[in-house]
Enzyme design. Structure first.
Site, PDB file in Angstrom:
ATOM      1  N   GLU A 125       2.848  17.339 -26.808  1.00 41.56           N
ATOM      2  CA  GLU A 125       2.861  17.007 -25.378  1.00 41.56           C
ATOM      3  C   GLU A 125       1.939  15.829 -25.102  1.00 41.56           C
ATOM      4  O   GLU A 125       1.081  15.481 -25.907  1.00 41.56           O
ATOM      5  CB  GLU A 125       2.360  18.201 -24.551  1.00 41.56           C
ATOM      6  CG  GLU A 125       3.135  19.481 -24.779  1.00 41.56           C
ATOM      7  CD  GLU A 125       2.919  20.543 -23.691  1.00 41.56           C
ATOM      8  OE1 GLU A 125       2.351  20.213 -22.637  1.00 41.56           O
ATOM      9  OE2 GLU A 125       3.343  21.694 -23.919  1.00 41.56           O
ATOM     10  N   ASP A 176      -0.044  22.063 -27.323  1.00 44.77           N
ATOM     11  CA  ASP A 176       0.026  23.362 -26.640  1.00 44.77           C
ATOM     12  C   ASP A 176       0.441  24.423 -27.678  1.00 44.77           C
ATOM     13  O   ASP A 176       1.587  24.840 -27.749  1.00 44.77           O
ATOM     14  CB  ASP A 176       1.068  23.250 -25.516  1.00 44.77           C
ATOM     15  CG  ASP A 176       1.305  24.571 -24.806  1.00 44.77           C
ATOM     16  OD1 ASP A 176       0.400  25.410 -24.801  1.00 44.77           O
ATOM     17  OD2 ASP A 176       2.403  24.734 -24.241  1.00 44.77           O
ATOM     18  N   GLN A 207       5.038  35.381 -27.360  1.00 43.37           N
ATOM     19  CA  GLN A 207       5.704  34.828 -26.179  1.00 43.37           C
ATOM     20  C   GLN A 207       7.034  35.532 -25.886  1.00 43.37           C
ATOM     21  O   GLN A 207       7.321  35.885 -24.743  1.00 43.37           O
ATOM     22  CB  GLN A 207       5.940  33.326 -26.395  1.00 43.37           C
ATOM     23  CG  GLN A 207       6.487  32.585 -25.174  1.00 43.37           C
ATOM     24  CD  GLN A 207       6.630  31.088 -25.417  1.00 43.37           C
ATOM     25  OE1 GLN A 207       6.293  30.576 -26.476  1.00 43.37           O
ATOM     26  NE2 GLN A 207       7.129  30.370 -24.414  1.00 43.37           N
ATOM     27  N   GLU A 234      12.096  24.537 -32.737  1.00 50.21           N
ATOM     28  CA  GLU A 234      13.334  23.747 -32.665  1.00 50.21           C
ATOM     29  C   GLU A 234      13.705  23.178 -34.032  1.00 50.21           C
ATOM     30  O   GLU A 234      14.863  23.228 -34.438  1.00 50.21           O
ATOM     31  CB  GLU A 234      13.174  22.597 -31.676  1.00 50.21           C
ATOM     32  CG  GLU A 234      13.050  23.046 -30.228  1.00 50.21           C
ATOM     33  CD  GLU A 234      12.735  21.855 -29.342  1.00 50.21           C
ATOM     34  OE1 GLU A 234      13.628  21.041 -29.078  1.00 50.21           O
ATOM     35  OE2 GLU A 234      11.568  21.734 -28.910  1.00 50.21           O
ATOM     36  N   LYS A 246      -0.135  31.542 -25.172  1.00 53.31           N
ATOM     37  CA  LYS A 246      -0.551  30.145 -25.002  1.00 53.31           C
ATOM     38  C   LYS A 246      -2.055  30.004 -24.764  1.00 53.31           C
ATOM     39  O   LYS A 246      -2.583  28.905 -24.929  1.00 53.31           O
ATOM     40  CB  LYS A 246       0.148  29.546 -23.768  1.00 53.31           C
ATOM     41  CG  LYS A 246       1.666  29.560 -23.814  1.00 53.31           C
ATOM     42  CD  LYS A 246       2.224  28.362 -24.536  1.00 53.31           C
ATOM     43  CE  LYS A 246       3.714  28.196 -24.243  1.00 53.31           C
ATOM     44  NZ  LYS A 246       4.218  26.938 -24.841  1.00 53.31           N
ATOM     45  N   ARG A 274       4.906  32.230 -30.854  1.00 53.02           N
ATOM     46  CA  ARG A 274       6.291  32.462 -30.411  1.00 53.02           C
ATOM     47  C   ARG A 274       6.671  33.936 -30.360  1.00 53.02           C
ATOM     48  O   ARG A 274       7.454  34.345 -29.504  1.00 53.02           O
ATOM     49  CB  ARG A 274       7.269  31.743 -31.336  1.00 53.02           C
ATOM     50  CG  ARG A 274       7.087  30.243 -31.406  1.00 53.02           C
ATOM     51  CD  ARG A 274       7.358  29.596 -30.068  1.00 53.02           C
ATOM     52  NE  ARG A 274       7.201  28.146 -30.169  1.00 53.02           N
ATOM     53  CZ  ARG A 274       7.068  27.351 -29.108  1.00 53.02           C
ATOM     54  NH1 ARG A 274       7.065  27.847 -27.872  1.00 53.02           N
ATOM     55  NH2 ARG A 274       6.925  26.061 -29.271  1.00 53.02           N
ATOM     56  N   GLU A 306       3.104  22.461 -29.995  1.00 50.87           N
ATOM     57  CA  GLU A 306       4.010  21.755 -29.073  1.00 50.87           C
ATOM     58  C   GLU A 306       3.449  20.366 -28.834  1.00 50.87           C
ATOM     59  O   GLU A 306       2.302  20.211 -28.407  1.00 50.87           O
ATOM     60  CB  GLU A 306       4.157  22.513 -27.742  1.00 50.87           C
ATOM     61  CG  GLU A 306       4.928  23.823 -27.896  1.00 50.87           C
ATOM     62  CD  GLU A 306       5.377  24.425 -26.551  1.00 50.87           C
ATOM     63  OE1 GLU A 306       4.826  24.041 -25.497  1.00 50.87           O
ATOM     64  OE2 GLU A 306       6.289  25.285 -26.585  1.00 50.87           O
ATOM     65  N   HIS A 347      14.138  19.984 -25.058  1.00 51.29           N
ATOM     66  CA  HIS A 347      13.362  21.162 -25.466  1.00 51.29           C
ATOM     67  C   HIS A 347      13.814  22.393 -24.685  1.00 51.29           C
ATOM     68  O   HIS A 347      14.029  23.460 -25.260  1.00 51.29           O
ATOM     69  CB  HIS A 347      11.868  20.897 -25.217  1.00 51.29           C
ATOM     70  CG  HIS A 347      10.993  22.099 -25.432  1.00 51.29           C
ATOM     71  ND1 HIS A 347      10.733  22.622 -26.674  1.00 51.29           N
ATOM     72  CD2 HIS A 347      10.321  22.887 -24.550  1.00 51.29           C
ATOM     73  CE1 HIS A 347       9.928  23.671 -26.559  1.00 51.29           C
ATOM     74  NE2 HIS A 347       9.670  23.859 -25.275  1.00 51.29           N
ATOM     75  N   THR A 370      -5.717  25.214 -26.666  1.00 51.74           N
ATOM     76  CA  THR A 370      -4.938  24.000 -26.390  1.00 51.74           C
ATOM     77  C   THR A 370      -5.821  22.846 -26.859  1.00 51.74           C
ATOM     78  O   THR A 370      -7.021  22.851 -26.582  1.00 51.74           O
ATOM     79  CB  THR A 370      -4.654  23.862 -24.879  1.00 51.74           C
ATOM     80  OG1 THR A 370      -3.948  25.025 -24.433  1.00 51.74           O
ATOM     81  CG2 THR A 370      -3.840  22.615 -24.561  1.00 51.74           C
ATOM     82  N   ASP A 397       0.848  23.405 -17.053  1.00 51.43           N
ATOM     83  CA  ASP A 397       1.736  22.930 -18.100  1.00 51.43           C
ATOM     84  C   ASP A 397       3.150  22.817 -17.542  1.00 51.43           C
ATOM     85  O   ASP A 397       3.662  23.764 -16.934  1.00 51.43           O
ATOM     86  CB  ASP A 397       1.696  23.900 -19.282  1.00 51.43           C
ATOM     87  CG  ASP A 397       2.264  23.277 -20.562  1.00 51.43           C
ATOM     88  OD1 ASP A 397       2.250  22.035 -20.669  1.00 51.43           O
ATOM     89  OD2 ASP A 397       2.713  24.032 -21.432  1.00 51.43           O
TER      90      ASP A 397
END
Lengths: 439, 439
Positions: free
Chosen positions: A212, A244, A251, A384, A264, A248, A210, A145, A268, A138
Site C-alpha cells: 500500500e 498492511d 480475517q 492473490e 490486521k 488471512r 499488503e 484487489h 503495520t 485503511d
C-alpha cells in the site's frame, strides 16, 4: 493541486554529490521528510530531509540559521520529535521550506558551508514513525484487489454493489504502526478450518503482506465540517510506503459483519520517508474510469481530479527469506505495479472521509488499500499471487511460498521515473516476520 | 479481580452532605474521575473526583497537601489536563488514591478543612473527554442486539457463525469522541434506496443512537505481547456511558465488506465520569453462558471470570425532544436494561484484543457495543425498538419516532443498586442532534 515550479527543474544539481547519481532515490527535486537520530545514540529524534545519501538535520539547520530567514521557523518546527507541528502549518509552510532547501542545496549555494555541517549520513541514522498518528484509516482503492480477494472470500459476490460508488474504508489500529526495519511476532488467534465445527487457536498459518501507499494528513478539519474536493489535496502532507500485514485465516473467521480486527492490528509498517505531494507534481496522471463504470458522485468529482488527480508511482514487492540471507543472494521480486491503477484518488479519499463531518487531525494516516494492478502478476498480496494459497509461488532459489514463513523479510519500494524528469524515490519499507510467541 | 475493602462499606457517610442523599449518584463509595474546569472560564482542565454534588479538584488537593502524604503524587498526576498519566500508574495507584479520598471525605475526617477548600460545585463545572484516547475500539457484546440487527441487515443469516466464539470488535474513530452535553450536525452521506440503481447523497434519514458502556484502558501492554485473562482487569481503569451514534442508511450501504466507517465516525459521546472497577466490585455477577452455547476458548476463560466477571449496571435511555423542551415536560424513557446481559465480559474483551500482539495504551477506549437485553423493550437502539423503522415508537406526549429528528437530545443513565449496598451512579451521557450543514 500543486503545480510545477523551480524546485522541479530536472537540471538542478546539488553540492551533495550522491544526490546527482543516476537512479538515486533522493535527488534535489525530491526532498522527502523523516524523523531520525544517530543509530544507537540517546539523541532525541528530530525531523530531517533526505538529499542523496545524507539527511539535513532540520533542528540543527534552524538553530544555526543555515537556511533562508523566512524558512527558519518551519525548519524549527521540524526539530520536534514528530512532524505534527510542521504538518499543521499547511501547504504554504511546506512549500516555503522545500524552496529554501532546494535553493540551499543547489550547486553553488552560499548556504553550503553552514548546511554541510548539518548533514548526517543515512547509513548512520535510525528512524521512528514520523508523526504522532491520532487515527489510522485503511482504504480499499484497488478494484483489482477487491475483485480477486472478493472471489476467494465470497465467490458468489466478489465485488460488492457499493464498490464503484463508495471509496470503501475502515478504521485501523494506530498504536501498532511501526517504522521500516523492525520485526513483529507472528500473531496467534482464532481460525476456523473448513468443515470443522469449532475454531482452532494458535499461530496464524496464512500470514500475508499488503502493498500500500500511506497518505499523511497535513492540516485537519473541524468536527462537523467537511473538506470539498477542490481543497482536499491542500490537507495532504505527503505519501509513504505502507505494509498492511494481514492474518488471512484470522480475517476469514472474524471479519463478518464488522470488518477486520485482530487480523490486521498486530502490526503495520511504514517507510521512514514521506514524499510530499509537491515533489510528486511531475508524476500526476489523469484519473479516468473504465468505459461503462459510473462517474463519481459530484462530491467526489472535479475537473482537476479528472485531469491529474492520480499519481504514477511505481511499486515493487520483494521477499528476502532466511535462506536467501544465509546464501547471500538478492531478494526476489514478487510483483510490481503502479499507483495509477487505483480506483479512487488521494483527493477523493480525503473528501469522502470528511463528508459526514468526521474531523481529521495533523499526522493522521490513510492506507490506500492493497495496490494490485490489472494483471495477475501485479497483485499486491500473496493471497492473490497464490490464488488463496492454492498455487505456490516459485522463488529464484528453488524455494516457494504460499504465505509468509518466519524469518521472511518483505521489502517494498516505490519511485516515480520518466524521461526528462527527475526520479522521485520513496526509499524502502521493510519488515520481518518473527516466530510466534505462544503456540 | 478487585475485592471489597473499607471503601465499599455501605455505612460510610461523607461530610459533603449531598453525597449522603438517598439516590445520589456519587456517594462516598463511588468516587468516579472526570476532567473539568469552571464553566466558561479560561482555567486549564484538570482531574477531579465526584462527591455528592461537588468535585474534589485533585490538582488543588495535591498542591495544598489535603490528602494523605502517600497519595499526593497520584493526586498530582490527576492535575494534568487528561487522566492518562494517572491511568498509566496502575491499580495500586488508583486504589491508593481512592482509599485516601475515602478516608479524607468521611464524616469526622481531619482533612475536612483543607479539602473543603478544594471543592467545586458540579453545577459550576464543564467537562472534557477525560483521556487522550489513542485508539478507540467498538465491540459487539450483546447477542440480543447482534441477532435483532442481524435480522434486519441479513435476514438469511442474522447471527454469524463466529459470534459465540469471537468477541467481535472493530476499530472506531478516536478524533470525533466528544463529551456529554455537546451536539453534532446530522451527517450527510451516500445511501442506496431499495430498488434504486444509483445511490442518493444527502442528510442521513435514519439517525440512531446506541446505548453502550465505555471501558478505559489504564495500563497498556507492549507490542507483540498479550494480556492473559487473569491479568486483564488490572489493565482496566474504569467504565463510562457511551453513545455510538449511527447513520443506519449510510451503514447499510457502506458496511460490506470492511465494516462501518462514515456511518459511525461523525460523533461518539461519552459521559464525563469514569467509574472505577474497584467502585463496581459489589456489583459483580457471574458470567454464564446460556444452556447449549459453547464455552469460551481457554484464552477467554478463567474461574474468576465465571464467578464474577460481569457487572450488573442498570442502564436507561431517554429522549428529550424539542417539543418536550418547549412544553417543559420530562424526557421520555425509551428503554432500560442491564450490562449483565452482555455475552462477553470486560476481561474477555481486553484479553481478546491483545491476544494477537496488539498493544494497548493508557487512555484507549473500548465501546461495549449496543447493550440490548433479552426482551424487545430492553433494546439499546431505535433500529431495534422500531423494527428497522417500520413500527414507530409512541412517546408520552402523543409524538412518535422511528429515527432521531433534529433537536432530539438522547440521554443515557447508568447506576448500580441493590439493598444494603451503596448506590454507584454513572451520571449521564447526553448529546443533541443538530440539523445537517449541507443538503
Amino acid at each position: 493541486m500543486s503545480l510545477l515550479n523551480e524546485t522541479h527543474a530536472p537540471a538542478l544539481r546539488s553540492w551533495v554529490a550522491s544526490a546527482n547519481q543516476p537512479g538515486a532515490d533522493f535527488p534535489i527535486q525530491n526532498l522527502p521528510f523523516a524523523v531520525f537520530r544517530r543509530a544507537g545514540s540517546d539523541e532525541t529524534f528530530r525531523g530531517g530531509v533526505a538529499i542523496g545519501d545524507q539527511i539535513v538535520d532540520l533542528r540543527m539547520a534552524a538553530s544555526r540559521a543555515a537556511l533562508s530567514p523566512q524558512s527558519l521557523r518551519f525548519a524549527a518546527a521540524c526539530g520536534d520529535s514528530s512532524l505534527n507541528r510542521f504538518m499543521a502549518m499547511g501547504p504554504d509552510a511546506w512549500g516555503a521550506l522545500r524552496l529554501a532547501l532546494s535553493r540551499a542545496l543547489r550547486t553553488g549555494a552560499p548556504e553550503r558551508e553552514l548546511l554541510s555541517a548539518c548533514l548526517v549520513p543515512q547509513s548512520d541514522a535510525e528512524y521512528t514513525v514520523p508523526a504522532k498518528i491520532g487515527d489510522y484509516t485503511d482504504f480499499y482503492t484497488s478494484i483489482h484487489h477487491a475483485t480477486s480477494v472478493g472471489k476467494l472470500f465470497r465467490p458468489e459476490s466478489p465485488l460488492m454493489p457499493n464498490y464503484k460508488w463508495v471509496p470503501i474504508g475502515y478504521h485501523g489500529r494506530a498504536s501498532s504502526i511501526q517504522v521500516s526495519g523492525q520485526g513483529f511476532n507472528r500473531p496467534v488467534g482464532q481460525t476456523m478450518a473448513p468443515g470443522k465445527s469449532e475454531p482452532d487457536f494458535g499461530p496464524c498459518k496464512r500470514l500475508d503482506y499488503e502493498l500500500e501507499l500511506g497518505i499523511y494528513v497535513g492540516t485537519g478539519n473541524q468536527s462537523c465540517s467537511s473538506v470539498p474536493m477542490d481543497q482536499a489535496e491542500s490537507h495532504v502532507f505527503g505519501l509513504c510506503l505502507l505494509n498492511d500485514w494481514s492474518a488471512r485465516d484470522v480475517q476469514a473467521w472474524e471479519y463478518q459483519p464488522l470488518g477486520p480486527f485482530l487480523s490486521k492490528n498486530f502490526a503495520t509498517t511504514v517507510s521512514p520517508w514521506i514524499v510530499t505531494l509537491e515533489a510528486l507534481a511531475p508524476y500526476r496522471v489523469p484519473f479516468a474510469r473504465p468505459e461503462g463504470d459510473p462517474q463519481p458522485l459530484p462530491y467526489l468529482d472535479t475537473p482537476a481530479n479528472r485531469a491529474g488527480g492520480a499519481f504514477d508511482v511505481q511499486l515493487q514487492v520483494l521477499l528476502e527469506s532466511e535462506r536467501m540471507r544465509s546464501a547471500g543472494s538478492a531478494p526476489a521480486q514478487l510483483s510490481a505495479t503502479s499507483y495509477r491503477h487505483a480506483y479512487w484518488t488521494v483527493a477523493q479519499l480525503l473528501a469522502h472521509h470528511t463528508v459526514g463531518g468526521c474531523n481529521l487531525q495533523p499526522g493522521d494516516l490513510f492506507g490506500s488499500g492493497t495496490l494490485s494492478g490489472p494483471t495477475p502478476d501485479q497483485a499486491g498480496a500473496l493471497i492473490e499471487l497464490t490464488s488463496g494459497g492454492k498455487e505456490p509461488l516459485s522463488l529464484p532459489d528453488g524455494d516457494s511460498r504460499t504465505y509468509l514463513l518466519d524469518g521472511d523479510t518483505v521489502i517494498m519500494r516505490g519511485w516515480c521515473e520518466k524521461p526528462g524528469t527527475a526520479r522521485i524515490g520513496f526509499g524502502e519499507c521493510r519488515g520481518t516476520v518473527l516466530p510466534a510467541k505462544q503456540s
